[in-house]
Design a protein around this motif. Structure first.
Motif, mmCIF file in Angstrom:
data_model
loop_
_atom_site.group_PDB
_atom_site.id
_atom_site.type_symbol
_atom_site.label_atom_id
_atom_site.label_comp_id
_atom_site.label_asym_id
_atom_site.label_seq_id
_atom_site.Cartn_x
_atom_site.Cartn_y
_atom_site.Cartn_z
ATOM 1 N N MET A 1 -22.921 59.615 78.501
ATOM 2 C CA MET A 1 -21.641 60.058 78.023
ATOM 3 C C MET A 1 -21.862 61.051 76.889
ATOM 4 S SD MET A 1 -18.499 57.925 76.279
ATOM 5 C CE MET A 1 -19.507 57.274 74.987
ATOM 6 N N GLN A 2 -21.077 62.083 76.898
ATOM 7 C CA GLN A 2 -21.135 63.077 75.838
ATOM 8 C C GLN A 2 -20.439 62.548 74.587
ATOM 9 O OE1 GLN A 2 -19.401 66.730 77.137
ATOM 10 N NE2 GLN A 2 -20.591 66.791 78.996
ATOM 11 N N ASN A 3 -20.966 62.877 73.437
ATOM 12 C CA ASN A 3 -20.310 62.564 72.180
ATOM 13 C C ASN A 3 -19.840 63.860 71.555
ATOM 14 O OD1 ASN A 3 -20.585 59.738 72.053
ATOM 15 N ND2 ASN A 3 -22.728 59.978 71.489
ATOM 16 N N TRP A 4 -18.569 63.930 71.242
ATOM 17 C CA TRP A 4 -17.987 65.099 70.606
ATOM 18 C C TRP A 4 -17.500 64.705 69.230
ATOM 19 C CZ3 TRP A 4 -14.329 66.957 75.112
ATOM 20 C CH2 TRP A 4 -15.123 67.391 76.196
ATOM 21 N N TYR A 5 -17.563 65.630 68.293
ATOM 22 C CA TYR A 5 -17.039 65.381 66.961
ATOM 23 C C TYR A 5 -16.208 66.581 66.523
ATOM 24 C CZ TYR A 5 -20.835 68.332 65.132
ATOM 25 O OH TYR A 5 -21.676 69.375 64.870
ATOM 26 N N THR A 6 -15.480 66.411 65.437
ATOM 27 C CA THR A 6 -14.592 67.469 64.967
ATOM 28 C C THR A 6 -15.123 68.109 63.688
ATOM 29 O OG1 THR A 6 -13.242 65.974 63.642
ATOM 30 C CG2 THR A 6 -12.577 66.296 65.931
ATOM 31 N N SER A 7 -14.686 69.327 63.494
ATOM 32 C CA SER A 7 -15.000 70.065 62.276
ATOM 33 C C SER A 7 -13.829 70.998 62.001
ATOM 34 C CB SER A 7 -16.295 70.863 62.471
ATOM 35 O OG SER A 7 -16.623 71.556 61.285
ATOM 36 N N GLU A 8 -13.712 71.429 60.771
ATOM 37 C CA GLU A 8 -12.630 72.345 60.421
ATOM 38 C C GLU A 8 -13.151 73.775 60.389
ATOM 39 O OE1 GLU A 8 -10.519 71.150 56.941
ATOM 40 O OE2 GLU A 8 -10.273 69.109 57.660
ATOM 41 N N THR A 9 -12.230 74.721 60.592
ATOM 42 C CA THR A 9 -12.599 76.136 60.597
ATOM 43 C C THR A 9 -12.303 76.816 59.267
ATOM 44 O OG1 THR A 9 -10.431 76.808 61.410
ATOM 45 C CG2 THR A 9 -12.137 76.343 63.062
ATOM 46 N N ASN A 11 -9.213 77.213 58.189
ATOM 47 C CA ASN A 11 -7.777 77.475 58.240
ATOM 48 C C ASN A 11 -7.117 76.245 58.852
ATOM 49 O OD1 ASN A 11 -8.342 77.719 60.957
ATOM 50 N ND2 ASN A 11 -8.365 79.939 60.924
ATOM 51 N N HIS A 12 -6.075 76.404 59.584
ATOM 52 C CA HIS A 12 -5.384 75.246 60.163
ATOM 53 C C HIS A 12 -5.945 74.848 61.529
ATOM 54 C CE1 HIS A 12 -2.475 75.097 56.991
ATOM 55 N NE2 HIS A 12 -2.280 76.405 57.111
ATOM 56 N N GLN A 13 -6.991 75.506 61.965
ATOM 57 C CA GLN A 13 -7.576 75.191 63.263
ATOM 58 C C GLN A 13 -8.654 74.124 63.109
ATOM 59 O OE1 GLN A 13 -8.959 79.004 64.625
ATOM 60 N NE2 GLN A 13 -7.009 79.478 65.586
ATOM 61 N N GLY A 14 -8.991 73.508 64.232
ATOM 62 C CA GLY A 14 -10.067 72.539 64.259
ATOM 63 C C GLY A 14 -11.032 72.866 65.377
ATOM 64 N N LEU A 15 -12.264 72.445 65.218
ATOM 65 C CA LEU A 15 -13.281 72.625 66.255
ATOM 66 C C LEU A 15 -13.656 71.264 66.820
ATOM 67 C CD1 LEU A 15 -15.780 75.078 64.520
ATOM 68 C CD2 LEU A 15 -14.133 75.628 66.320
ATOM 69 N N VAL A 16 -13.981 71.252 68.095
ATOM 70 C CA VAL A 16 -14.548 70.077 68.741
ATOM 71 C C VAL A 16 -15.937 70.511 69.190
ATOM 72 C CG1 VAL A 16 -14.327 68.399 70.603
ATOM 73 C CG2 VAL A 16 -12.273 69.281 69.466
ATOM 74 N N ILE A 17 -16.942 69.775 68.761
ATOM 75 C CA ILE A 17 -18.329 70.185 68.958
ATOM 76 C C ILE A 17 -19.088 69.092 69.711
ATOM 77 C CG2 ILE A 17 -20.462 70.817 67.753
ATOM 78 C CD1 ILE A 17 -18.541 71.656 65.396
ATOM 79 N N ASN A 18 -19.920 69.525 70.664
ATOM 80 C CA ASN A 18 -20.772 68.613 71.414
ATOM 81 C C ASN A 18 -21.934 68.202 70.518
ATOM 82 O OD1 ASN A 18 -22.631 67.392 73.160
ATOM 83 N ND2 ASN A 18 -21.991 68.659 74.877
ATOM 84 N N VAL A 28 -8.909 74.059 68.544
ATOM 85 C CA VAL A 28 -7.508 73.633 68.608
ATOM 86 C C VAL A 28 -6.749 74.328 67.480
ATOM 87 C CG1 VAL A 28 -7.977 71.432 69.734
ATOM 88 C CG2 VAL A 28 -7.989 71.549 67.268
ATOM 89 N N TYR A 29 -5.522 74.706 67.773
ATOM 90 C CA TYR A 29 -4.740 75.467 66.808
ATOM 91 C C TYR A 29 -4.150 74.613 65.708
ATOM 92 C CZ TYR A 29 -5.546 79.279 69.934
ATOM 93 O OH TYR A 29 -6.169 80.226 70.689
ATOM 94 N N ASP A 30 -4.075 73.315 65.926
ATOM 95 C CA ASP A 30 -3.641 72.386 64.894
ATOM 96 C C ASP A 30 -4.764 71.369 64.732
ATOM 97 O OD1 ASP A 30 -2.548 70.376 63.312
ATOM 98 O OD2 ASP A 30 -0.593 70.451 64.296
ATOM 99 N N ARG A 31 -5.423 71.391 63.596
ATOM 100 C CA ARG A 31 -6.609 70.527 63.429
ATOM 101 C C ARG A 31 -6.292 69.043 63.602
ATOM 102 N NH1 ARG A 31 -7.653 72.691 57.781
ATOM 103 N NH2 ARG A 31 -5.816 71.998 56.657
ATOM 104 N N ALA A 32 -5.021 68.667 63.512
ATOM 105 C CA ALA A 32 -4.639 67.270 63.745
ATOM 106 C C ALA A 32 -4.875 66.862 65.202
ATOM 107 C CB ALA A 32 -3.180 67.050 63.374
ATOM 108 N N ASP A 33 -4.938 67.834 66.117
ATOM 109 C CA ASP A 33 -5.171 67.538 67.529
ATOM 110 C C ASP A 33 -6.656 67.379 67.874
ATOM 111 O OD1 ASP A 33 -2.447 67.725 67.967
ATOM 112 O OD2 ASP A 33 -2.543 69.837 68.531
ATOM 113 N N ALA A 34 -7.531 67.823 67.004
ATOM 114 C CA ALA A 34 -8.968 67.807 67.302
ATOM 115 C C ALA A 34 -9.510 66.407 67.595
ATOM 116 C CB ALA A 34 -9.747 68.475 66.175
#
Length: 89
Positions: A1-9, A11-18, A28-34
């Motif tokens: 299974m892949q593990n993904w985590y979040t990071s901030e950019t 600004n108000h965007q968020g990243l999802v990283i493998n 994601v355009y709203d970091r709350a969705d990450a």
């Protein structure tokens, strides 16, 4: 299974990283969705466990009205629609 985590950019965007290779999976355009996007591999794995467990599916089927059958159908649909894509190197 892949593990993904979040990071901030920053600004108000968020990243999802493998986690395994550091690749960006999503922006994601709203970091709350990450966190929801980052949880996708784990949620898919849980649905696969439920779908493969005959007693769990039977329990869901026994829910009132057509709710159980609908839930079982949705679990199967999510699994079939989310076949992991192979990333090109």
């Amino acid at each position: 299974m892949q593990n993904w985590y979040t990071s901030e950019t920053g600004n108000h965007q968020g990243l999802v990283i493998n986690e395994s290779d550091g690749r960006n999976v999503a922006v994601v355009y709203d970091r709350a969705d990450a966190p929801l996007i980052a949880a996708a591999p784990r949620m898919r794995a849980i649905l696969k466990v439920i779908e493969s467990d005959d007693s769990a599916m039977a329990l869901l089927q026994r829910l009132t009205d057509s709710t159980g059958a609908h839930i079982c159908g949705e679990i199967r649909a999510v699994i079939s629609e989310t076949v992991p894509m192979k990333l090109e190197s």
